[in-house]
Structures are given as C-alpha cells and as structure tokens.
Design a protein around this motif. Structure first.
Motif, PDB file in Angstrom:
ATOM      1  N   THR A  36      11.173  44.688  14.999  1.00  0.00           N
ATOM      2  CA  THR A  36      11.177  44.195  16.376  1.00  0.00           C
ATOM      3  C   THR A  36      10.232  43.033  16.620  1.00  0.00           C
ATOM      4  O   THR A  36      10.355  42.338  17.636  1.00  0.00           O
ATOM      5  CB  THR A  36      10.788  45.332  17.337  1.00  0.00           C
ATOM      6  OG1 THR A  36       9.434  45.751  17.049  1.00  0.00           O
ATOM      7  CG2 THR A  36      11.726  46.521  17.191  1.00  0.00           C
ATOM      8  N   HIS A  77      16.990  45.404  20.814  1.00  0.00           N
ATOM      9  CA  HIS A  77      17.392  45.169  22.196  1.00  0.00           C
ATOM     10  C   HIS A  77      16.401  45.834  23.158  1.00  0.00           C
ATOM     11  O   HIS A  77      16.012  45.242  24.170  1.00  0.00           O
ATOM     12  CB  HIS A  77      18.798  45.734  22.415  1.00  0.00           C
ATOM     13  CG  HIS A  77      19.450  45.250  23.672  1.00  0.00           C
ATOM     14  ND1 HIS A  77      20.211  44.110  23.737  1.00  0.00           N
ATOM     15  CD2 HIS A  77      19.434  45.756  24.935  1.00  0.00           C
ATOM     16  CE1 HIS A  77      20.650  43.935  24.964  1.00  0.00           C
ATOM     17  NE2 HIS A  77      20.199  44.922  25.711  1.00  0.00           N
ATOM     18  N   VAL A 100      13.074  43.863  23.385  1.00  0.00           N
ATOM     19  CA  VAL A 100      13.181  42.687  24.257  1.00  0.00           C
ATOM     20  C   VAL A 100      13.158  43.110  25.723  1.00  0.00           C
ATOM     21  O   VAL A 100      12.468  42.500  26.552  1.00  0.00           O
ATOM     22  CB  VAL A 100      14.463  41.895  23.938  1.00  0.00           C
ATOM     23  CG1 VAL A 100      14.691  40.796  24.974  1.00  0.00           C
ATOM     24  CG2 VAL A 100      14.378  41.288  22.552  1.00  0.00           C
ATOM     25  N   ALA A 101      13.894  44.164  26.065  1.00  0.00           N
ATOM     26  CA  ALA A 101      13.959  44.624  27.452  1.00  0.00           C
ATOM     27  C   ALA A 101      12.589  45.077  27.944  1.00  0.00           C
ATOM     28  O   ALA A 101      12.196  44.792  29.087  1.00  0.00           O
ATOM     29  CB  ALA A 101      14.977  45.754  27.581  1.00  0.00           C
ATOM     30  N   VAL A 131       9.570  44.164  26.802  1.00  0.00           N
ATOM     31  CA  VAL A 131       8.649  43.025  26.914  1.00  0.00           C
ATOM     32  C   VAL A 131       8.945  42.231  28.180  1.00  0.00           C
ATOM     33  O   VAL A 131       8.030  41.807  28.898  1.00  0.00           O
ATOM     34  CB  VAL A 131       8.749  42.128  25.665  1.00  0.00           C
ATOM     35  CG1 VAL A 131       7.992  40.821  25.881  1.00  0.00           C
ATOM     36  CG2 VAL A 131       8.199  42.858  24.451  1.00  0.00           C
ATOM     37  N   ARG A 132      10.217  42.021  28.480  1.00  0.00           N
ATOM     38  CA  ARG A 132      10.577  41.272  29.674  1.00  0.00           C
ATOM     39  C   ARG A 132      10.173  42.009  30.948  1.00  0.00           C
ATOM     40  O   ARG A 132       9.823  41.377  31.951  1.00  0.00           O
ATOM     41  CB  ARG A 132      12.081  41.012  29.684  1.00  0.00           C
ATOM     42  CG  ARG A 132      12.534  39.976  28.663  1.00  0.00           C
ATOM     43  CD  ARG A 132      14.032  39.799  28.694  1.00  0.00           C
ATOM     44  NE  ARG A 132      14.470  38.745  27.774  1.00  0.00           N
ATOM     45  CZ  ARG A 132      15.738  38.455  27.528  1.00  0.00           C
ATOM     46  NH1 ARG A 132      16.708  39.141  28.130  1.00  0.00           N
ATOM     47  NH2 ARG A 132      16.053  37.490  26.688  1.00  0.00           N
ATOM     48  N   ALA A 133      10.205  43.330  30.926  1.00  0.00           N
ATOM     49  CA  ALA A 133       9.879  44.115  32.122  1.00  0.00           C
ATOM     50  C   ALA A 133       8.381  44.336  32.288  1.00  0.00           C
ATOM     51  O   ALA A 133       7.929  44.721  33.371  1.00  0.00           O
ATOM     52  CB  ALA A 133      10.584  45.468  32.063  1.00  0.00           C
ATOM     53  N   CYS A 180       4.673  50.217  36.272  1.00  0.00           N
ATOM     54  CA  CYS A 180       5.123  49.718  34.983  1.00  0.00           C
ATOM     55  C   CYS A 180       6.130  50.674  34.351  1.00  0.00           C
ATOM     56  O   CYS A 180       7.127  50.238  33.762  1.00  0.00           O
ATOM     57  CB  CYS A 180       3.922  49.522  34.066  1.00  0.00           C
ATOM     58  SG  CYS A 180       4.322  48.829  32.456  1.00  0.00           S
ATOM     59  N   ALA A 186      14.547  48.790  33.410  1.00  0.00           N
ATOM     60  CA  ALA A 186      14.981  47.760  32.464  1.00  0.00           C
ATOM     61  C   ALA A 186      15.879  48.347  31.388  1.00  0.00           C
ATOM     62  O   ALA A 186      16.892  47.746  31.011  1.00  0.00           O
ATOM     63  CB  ALA A 186      13.768  47.086  31.836  1.00  0.00           C
ATOM     64  N   ALA A 193      20.001  47.794  30.727  1.00  0.00           N
ATOM     65  CA  ALA A 193      20.297  47.096  29.471  1.00  0.00           C
ATOM     66  C   ALA A 193      21.497  47.758  28.803  1.00  0.00           C
ATOM     67  O   ALA A 193      21.364  48.780  28.143  1.00  0.00           O
ATOM     68  CB  ALA A 193      19.077  47.120  28.549  1.00  0.00           C
TER      69      ALA A 193
END
Length: 213
Positions: A44, A95, A98-99, A101-103, A132, A139, A143
């Motif tokens: 990842t 996947h 990424v979700a 980290v973006r959130a 959080c 998130a 996804a």
C-alpha cells in the motif's frame, strides 16, 4: 614534471573524484530506499507496523500530548480472498489505503499493521478521534470496488481508544483499541469506543501486546 603529464594527472584525479561522488550519491540513494522500505508497507505504500509503533511511542512519551488511535479491521475480507483470489484482496487493500488517507484530517497518520488491519493515529482528543472514525467509516462505505463485474462495498469494524494520563506505551493503548474493535466486530461492524467495561480486554491483552510489538 612536463606540462602534459601534469594535465594528465589533473584529468585522472578529476575523473576519480567524479566517480567517487557518483558512487557516494548512488550509495545514498540505496540507503534512502532501504530506509523507506524498512518503514513502509510494500503493498500500500503506507507506514508499516514498525513505523506506526515508533511514532506512537514517541507521541506518548509527552504527557501533555493528546493522542488517540483507531484500529480498523475490514469486514468480509476473507470472503474476498476466498471467492476472488489474493490478487483481488491486494487490490481491495490498496483501494482502502487510498480511501483512508483521503478521509484523514491533518496531523493524522494512516498505516497498515498487517493483513486487513489498519491503524490511524489521531493527533487530538476523543472528539477529534470520533470525528475521524466516522469519516473513515463513511469513506469506506462510499468506496465501491468492482470485482468481476460485481460491486463490493468496503466496511470495517473500528475500535477507538484515547490515551489517558497514565498511557506511556503503545502496546497498552493498542490493546484497548483492539478490544473495542473486537466488540465492534461482534456487534456486526461500525465504530466502538473503548471503555473499562469491555470484558474481552482481560482475555485478549496478553496476546495483543505480543502481537503489537
């Protein structure tokens, strides 16, 4: 010494110096890559268990620092590996990374502990951690991943634990988050916050402390 011999010597010395500089830069590049690989998950690209535990121990060493952790375990991930294969499982993990980290809000670190287990270290109090956790859950729920033309919705069981005045070791805080996560999974998923009444903690603490080292 003849002028031509002097020039030849200077040229040879310059070439040797340039070669040494190039070799030194190459070694530095290899060293930097090795250090990065030692602290990051290969699949990842997230910080790995070693890096996450080191960071958590560091922030816990400051009694005035407010910190909380979220331990996430993906729901039905074993079904993905069994039905679609490990390549599909790896795709889901990337996947999810990424979700998450973006959130994640600022001053938050997302890492992969092992398998389908992720850790989020939150720089803040319990309210910040709750926000959080909900953002991470949303998130993942939003996804949608397509596996063999079938939509797969990611969900996770999330355990939340906030460092109190007595916390000085990452293993203790993570054991509490793990107990909360286990309670969330037993309840069918979602977010569960640690409290002392979770009876599973005493049964699981010793194993978890060894696991988080």
């Amino acid at each position: 010494m003849p002028r031509s011999a002097t020039l030849a010597l200077l040229f040879s010395t310059s070439c040797c110096c340039l070669l040494l500089i190039a070799y030194s830069l190459r070694l530095r590049g290899h060293l930097a890559a090795a250090r990065h690989e030692a602290r990051h998950d290969e699949l990842t690209g997230l910080p790995n268990r070693r890096a996450m535990l080191a960071h958590l121990d560091q922030v816990l060493s400051n009694p005035a620092h407010r910190v909380a952790v979220l331990l996430l375990d993906l729901d039905r991930f074993k079904d993905v590996n069994d039905e679609y294969g490990h390549a599909a499982g790896d795709f889901v993990l990337r996947h999810v990374a990424v979700a998450l980290v973006r959130a994640a809000p600022p001053r938050t670190i997302v890492g992969r502990m092992s398998g389908d287990e992720f850790l989020i270290i939150v720089d803040g109090d319990a309210d910040t951690a709750r926000s959080c956790a909900q953002a991470a859950a949303n998130a993942l729920a939003n996804a949608t991943i397509t596996l063999r033309w079938q939509p797969f919705h990611c969900h996770a069981s999330i355990g939340l634990a906030t460092a109190g005045p007595g916390h000085r070791a990452a293993t203790e805080l993570l054991a509490q988050a793990d107990a909360a996560m286990y309670a969330a999974k037993q309840a069918g998923g979602g977010v569960r916050e640690y409290h002392p009444d979770l009876t599973d903690l005493s049964r699981r603490t010793d194993n978890d402390r060894r696991r988080f080292r």
